[in-house]
Design an enzyme around this catalytic site. Structure first.
Site, PDB file in Angstrom:
ATOM      1  N   ASP A 164      18.749  28.587  12.470  1.00  0.00           N
ATOM      2  CA  ASP A 164      19.989  29.327  12.217  1.00  0.00           C
ATOM      3  C   ASP A 164      19.714  30.830  12.135  1.00  0.00           C
ATOM      4  O   ASP A 164      18.783  31.264  11.447  1.00  0.00           O
ATOM      5  CB  ASP A 164      20.611  28.892  10.890  1.00  0.00           C
ATOM      6  N   HIS A 166      22.892  33.019  12.331  1.00  0.00           N
ATOM      7  CA  HIS A 166      24.164  33.398  11.707  1.00  0.00           C
ATOM      8  C   HIS A 166      24.455  34.896  11.777  1.00  0.00           C
ATOM      9  O   HIS A 166      24.707  35.550  10.764  1.00  0.00           O
ATOM     10  CB  HIS A 166      24.195  32.931  10.255  1.00  0.00           C
ATOM     11  N   ASP A 193      23.886  27.356  15.357  1.00  0.00           N
ATOM     12  CA  ASP A 193      24.351  28.217  14.268  1.00  0.00           C
ATOM     13  C   ASP A 193      23.965  29.677  14.465  1.00  0.00           C
ATOM     14  O   ASP A 193      23.421  30.329  13.572  1.00  0.00           O
ATOM     15  CB  ASP A 193      23.854  27.696  12.918  1.00  0.00           C
ATOM     16  N   ASP A 196      29.146  32.946  13.179  1.00  0.00           N
ATOM     17  CA  ASP A 196      29.705  32.977  11.819  1.00  0.00           C
ATOM     18  C   ASP A 196      28.788  33.645  10.798  1.00  0.00           C
ATOM     19  O   ASP A 196      27.591  33.775  10.972  1.00  0.00           O
ATOM     20  CB  ASP A 196      30.069  31.572  11.333  1.00  0.00           C
ATOM     21  N   ARG A 197      29.444  34.048   9.711  1.00  0.00           N
ATOM     22  CA  ARG A 197      28.846  34.605   8.497  1.00  0.00           C
ATOM     23  C   ARG A 197      28.270  36.002   8.682  1.00  0.00           C
ATOM     24  O   ARG A 197      28.639  36.913   7.966  1.00  0.00           O
ATOM     25  CB  ARG A 197      27.785  33.665   7.923  1.00  0.00           C
ATOM     26  N   ASN A 225      26.813  23.130  14.029  1.00  0.00           N
ATOM     27  CA  ASN A 225      28.146  22.880  13.470  1.00  0.00           C
ATOM     28  C   ASN A 225      29.000  24.141  13.438  1.00  0.00           C
ATOM     29  O   ASN A 225      30.228  24.058  13.306  1.00  0.00           O
ATOM     30  CB  ASN A 225      28.034  22.286  12.063  1.00  0.00           C
ATOM     31  N   HIS A 226      28.389  25.330  13.581  1.00  0.00           N
ATOM     32  CA  HIS A 226      29.167  26.566  13.602  1.00  0.00           C
ATOM     33  C   HIS A 226      29.531  27.008  15.016  1.00  0.00           C
ATOM     34  O   HIS A 226      30.225  28.015  15.162  1.00  0.00           O
ATOM     35  CB  HIS A 226      28.411  27.682  12.880  1.00  0.00           C
ATOM     36  N   HIS A 279      20.277  19.990  15.739  1.00  0.00           N
ATOM     37  CA  HIS A 279      20.645  21.000  14.744  1.00  0.00           C
ATOM     38  C   HIS A 279      20.730  20.418  13.339  1.00  0.00           C
ATOM     39  O   HIS A 279      20.172  20.967  12.391  1.00  0.00           O
ATOM     40  CB  HIS A 279      21.986  21.648  15.087  1.00  0.00           C
ATOM     41  N   ARG A 343      28.278  18.274   1.080  1.00  0.00           N
ATOM     42  CA  ARG A 343      28.984  19.171   1.996  1.00  0.00           C
ATOM     43  C   ARG A 343      30.444  18.780   2.179  1.00  0.00           C
ATOM     44  O   ARG A 343      31.218  19.576   2.700  1.00  0.00           O
ATOM     45  CB  ARG A 343      28.289  19.190   3.358  1.00  0.00           C
ATOM     46  N   HIS A 371      19.952  23.947  10.166  1.00  0.00           N
ATOM     47  CA  HIS A 371      21.192  23.632   9.453  1.00  0.00           C
ATOM     48  C   HIS A 371      21.222  24.033   7.986  1.00  0.00           C
ATOM     49  O   HIS A 371      22.294  24.308   7.457  1.00  0.00           O
ATOM     50  CB  HIS A 371      21.497  22.141   9.601  1.00  0.00           C
TER      51      HIS A 371
END
Length: 863
Positions: A164, A166, A193, A196-197, A225-226, A279, A343, A371
């Site tokens: 990740d 991000h 991932d 995002d963020r 998942n993002h 992932h 989660r 992840h």
């Protein structure tokens, strides 16, 4: 060259140990043993709880479902005809003519962004060409599972697996610097991932896709998942943010093309027929084989969610839907079997037996996944007898986690084998060696050593230390009414108070495993009993799209930062002559200081702040302080009756003592007389002693209304100051409970507030008017439903420009208020119009600029 441009790692670590017999570079690498690492477990656990709450698959379901209802209403109001977002899940080739000679040069971008990681924009037409080309390339690479071989030719051939990132561009640039950019000898596999963020996910995607076009068989990207529409369209602080980033930088068309690319990304990879890469996690579905994954029927769809009217319940998922979901959401747990994850509903964590069964069934030795940020603070973690390796590449995740990042490197030659941990011999996988390399990037501001900016940096650190408070207050805000009901149940006599211990237990039970006493104690002086309604109502949303709220944030940070007055004066250049270019000295300092304290401030807000707070050449520092305090929170009303009105009367005494009618000048003279030339920050005891000296030496006629501060209530010839009352008064002035009183706290309490004047600049009058209209509740409404509002704004923005007329934005908000059953009052509509102003509204930016605060002006927050 790249080394001199990139920020160097403050504590780069190789997860290796020295082994006799290794020579050359391998021996030098092994000699760099990892230093002891001791992250704060409490902070790690708090952030893990917060991230789990906001990333949970069910979170935001109200916003998402209400967004669909809002579109239905807007379709009627605006007569907008748009196809349903759920109507067509088939991905078709883009109708775009791709110029094969027009390509973004990834190497050029890498060097340019290393020089300036803030100026990262590229022309939109070039980006659209890049995305169209990448889309066409991915159409040719059909299949959910990649079969990869580690390169064997070239200098130091290897496969680098990146976890990740991000949106943390500096981590990616550092990885390219240390491992080398993608090439035929250096294959890269990005394990999801990217989106995002973080602030620069678009730039990372541009680099990956540009290198993919140059080396199509040596750059690969698995979906995380993002890389999913529903998560991307959540607000940034709720786990999303990619939509906001695309709209702010390029517009709707770029976002739509990225979403099409995300759905073409594969889900799995097998390296050397022995290492499985995914992932998220392994599968609740039994007896899954690699052939099962290759034949996955729905791999180009988004995984099933729980946030809309068209979603499928978990009990109705097909085996393929469950595999698709688990591949992007699952985590390992230390026990056996599958168990529910924290989660959110539908998410299942996999146990050791699940790992062993899947690997043995498919002739595999290791599963590499990403992840989750390891709880240890490292960039990697092993599980299930070291048969599962988690690799996480975003160091200091979200700017607060303090973790290292890492990559996994696979090489074909056994001679370069390095141990993956310091506790076991190196392991080989089908003749491939595994190396895990950690990094920790620390970036210092170029002005960090400057006297002018030192205090601004301190103030910004104060703001960053409150970073944990922001998501914590969001959780409180979302659960406010549930908490209120629980407190009322525990208060049968309707006293309005509950014990602090009870409130902290309920906060942990309802809002997550966070150290609430530590988080709230940094902002409030918590007593043994809490006035719960006042406490819950004190949670306020500051909408930073308003320039007035940016000024309020600036004043807040400076108050809490305990900045000495002399540093305020030098920081903003007050009382200095213009420079050679004719610009006031205040302007440059104010711009840079405002950016340090509020990195998200826009250019037009910055110009308004400069015109309002910058002052003029030769202006007194007191004038700047007066303007700044216009936007500061007022001193809370004292709870003790005798204290009410005493600060203002004491300020009147100081004006007589200083022989000046101006309150700020009097405060300045008094403070400097007791703090010395440095105008330092005074301790509470020093302030009390200074007050006592003035009170004892003052003429009896000047002590009108101050007899409460004297023992026995008398200010006679042999007057004696009541030390306990004077100490209580100083503690009331010290509103942030630090034990010291800064000049801003002192002036706010004792100097009379400025009253609006007709000769004030129009911008200042407008900002003051907006500032005084707060607390209508419209900010909380917009903040709570900003995901649905963003969806509604995009729906009526038929041209995809990212801009709306203010009245159209108000109309969308009014429609949403009807959908959720919370009609806006005329006062709220007026406040909304005042915040939006007369400019076209960049709605993605407007809906991403929020700050949560605890309003200390609320009466009886602490009983």
């Amino acid at each position: 060259m790249l080394r001199s441009l990139l920020p160097q790692p403050s504590a780069a670590r190789l997860c290796v140990r020295h082994r006799p017999g290794l020579q050359g570079p391998a021996a030098r690498l092994c000699a760099q043993a990892a230093a002891p690492w001791a992250p704060d477990p409490a902070v790690q656990e708090q952030w893990a709880s917060i991230h789990a709450f906001f990333e949970s698959t069910h979170f935001g379901s109200v916003q998402y479902a209400r967004g669909e209802e809002l579109e239905d209403l807007l379709r009627q109001r605006f007569r907008v005809e748009k196809p349903s977002r759920q109507a067509d899940l088939e991905l078709r080739p883009l109708d775009a003519q791709v110029d094969p000679n027009k390509r973004v040069d990834p190497v050029d971008l890498m060097y340019r962004w290393a020089r300036n990681s803030e100026d990262t924009t590229i022309p939109q037409d070039a980006l659209l060409e890049l995305l169209a080309s990448a889309h066409e390339l991915l159409l040719e690479e059909v299949g959910p599972l990649l079969d990869l071989r580690v390169p064997e030719r070239g200098k130091d051939p290897k496969l680098v697996i990146v976890g990740d990132t991000h949106g943390q561009l500096l981590d990616v640039l550092h990885i390219f610097h240390t491992q080398g950019p993608p090439s035929e000898a250096c294959m890269y596999l990005f394990n999801g991932d990217v989106a995002d963020r973080g602030p620069q996910a678009v730039e990372i995607m541009i680099l990956i896709l540009a290198f993919k076009l140059r080396f199509p068989r040596h750059v690969h990207f698995l979906r995380g998942n993002h890389e999913n529409r529903e998560i991307n369209e959540r607000p940034k602080d709720l786990g999303g943010g990619f939509l906001e980033e695309c709209l702010e930088k390029y517009g709707e068309q770029v976002y739509t093309m990225f979403e099409g690319i995300f759905r073409r990304l594969p889900l799995f990879a097998v390296v050397q027929d022995e290492i499985f890469v995914v992932h998220g996690g392994l599968f609740r579905t039994p007896n899954v084989t690699l052939d099962t994954l290759r034949r996955l029927s729905n791999w180009q769809q988004h995984y099933p969610m729980f946030n809309g009217r068209h979603d499928t319940p978990v009990s109705s998922w097909s085996a393929d839907q469950a595999i698709l979901f688990d591949a992007q959401w699952g985590d390992p747990h230390p026990m056996q079997g599958m168990r529910p994850s924290r989660r959110g509903p539908g998410v299942m964590d996999f146990g050791r037996d699940v790992t062993e069964d899947f690997l043995e069934r498919n002739g595999l030795s290791l599963c590499i996944r990403s992840h989750e940020c390891p709880r240890s603070g490292r960039g990697f973690a092993f599980a299930h007898g070291q048969r599962v390796l988690t690799v996480f590449s975003a160091s200091n995740y979200c700017g607060v986690m303090g973790n290292r990042g890492a990559v996994a490197v696979l090489r074909p030659r056994a001679s370069a084998v390095l141990a993956v941990t310091a506790s076991e011999e190196p392991r080989l996988f089908a003749g491939v060696s595994l190396q895990v390399i950690e990094h920790d990037i620390s970036v210092e501001s170029p002005e960090s050593g400057s006297d002018v900016f030192r205090q601004a940096s301190v103030a910004r650190r104060v703001a960053r230390e409150c970073h944990l408070l922001q998501p914590a207050l969001s959780i409180l805000l979302f659960n406010r009414e549930v908490l209120r009901a629980r407190c009322q149940e525990a208060d049968p006599d309707s006293t309005g108070n509950v014990a602090k211990a009870f409130l902290l237990r309920e906060l942990a039970a309802i809002c997550g495993n966070i150290d609430w006493e530590r988080v709230l104690g940094d902002c409030l002086c918590l007593g043994p009993d809490i006035a719960y309604s006042s406490f819950l109502d004190a949670i306020r949303v500051r909408w930073l799209y308003s320039t007035a709220e940016q000024a309020a944030r600036l004043a807040d940070v400076m108050l809490n930062g305990e900045l000495p007055f002399q540093d305020l004066s030098s920081l903003f250049g007050i009382n200095k002559v213009p420079d050679e270019g004719g610009e006031r000295c205040a302007v440059t300092g104010l711009r840079r200081a405002a950016k340090l304290i509020s990195p998200d401030i826009t250019q037009w807000q910055l110009e308004d702040l400069v015109s309002v707070l910058g002052g003029t050449a030769g202006e007194r520092p007191e004038d700047f302080v007066g303007r700044l305090l216009l936007f500061a929170p007022a001193m809370p009303e004292p709870q003790e009756a005798w204290m009410r009105g005493v600060p203002s009367r004491l300020g009147r005494l100081l004006r007589r003592w200083a022989d000046t009618p101006d309150g700020f000048s009097a405060c300045c003279r008094f403070y400097s007389a007791h703090a010395g030339d440095a105008y330092g920050v005074l301790s509470n005891e020093a302030v009390a002693k200074a007050f006592e000296d003035v009170l004892v030496s003052a003429a009896p006629a000047d002590l009108d209304g101050l007899v409460e501060l004297f023992a026995g209530g008398s200010a006679g010839v042999e007057r004696r100051v009541d030390a306990s009352r004077l100490g209580a008064l100083v503690q009331a002035i010290d509103t942030n409970c630090t034990g010291t009183v800064s000049f801003l706290e002192f002036a706010r309490a004792l100097a009379p507030a400025w009253e609006p004047a007709t000769d004030w600049p129009p911008v200042l009058l407008e900002m003051v008017a907006v500032h005084t209209q707060r607390n209508t509740g419209v900010e909380e409404f917009v903040f709570s439903y900003r995901g649905a509002l963003l969806r509604g704004c995009r729906f009526v923005d038929t041209h995809g420009s990212g801009l709306l007329e203010p009245e159209v934005f108000v109309e969308v908000a009014d429609a949403l208020a009807q959908v959720v059953g919370r009609p806006l009052t005329p006062r709220q509509v007026e406040r909304l119009r005042a915040v939006l102003g007369r400019r076209l509204v960049p709605y993605a930016l407007a809906l991403s600029r929020f700050e949560r605060v605890l309003d200390k002006q609320t009466d009886a927050v602490v009983a």
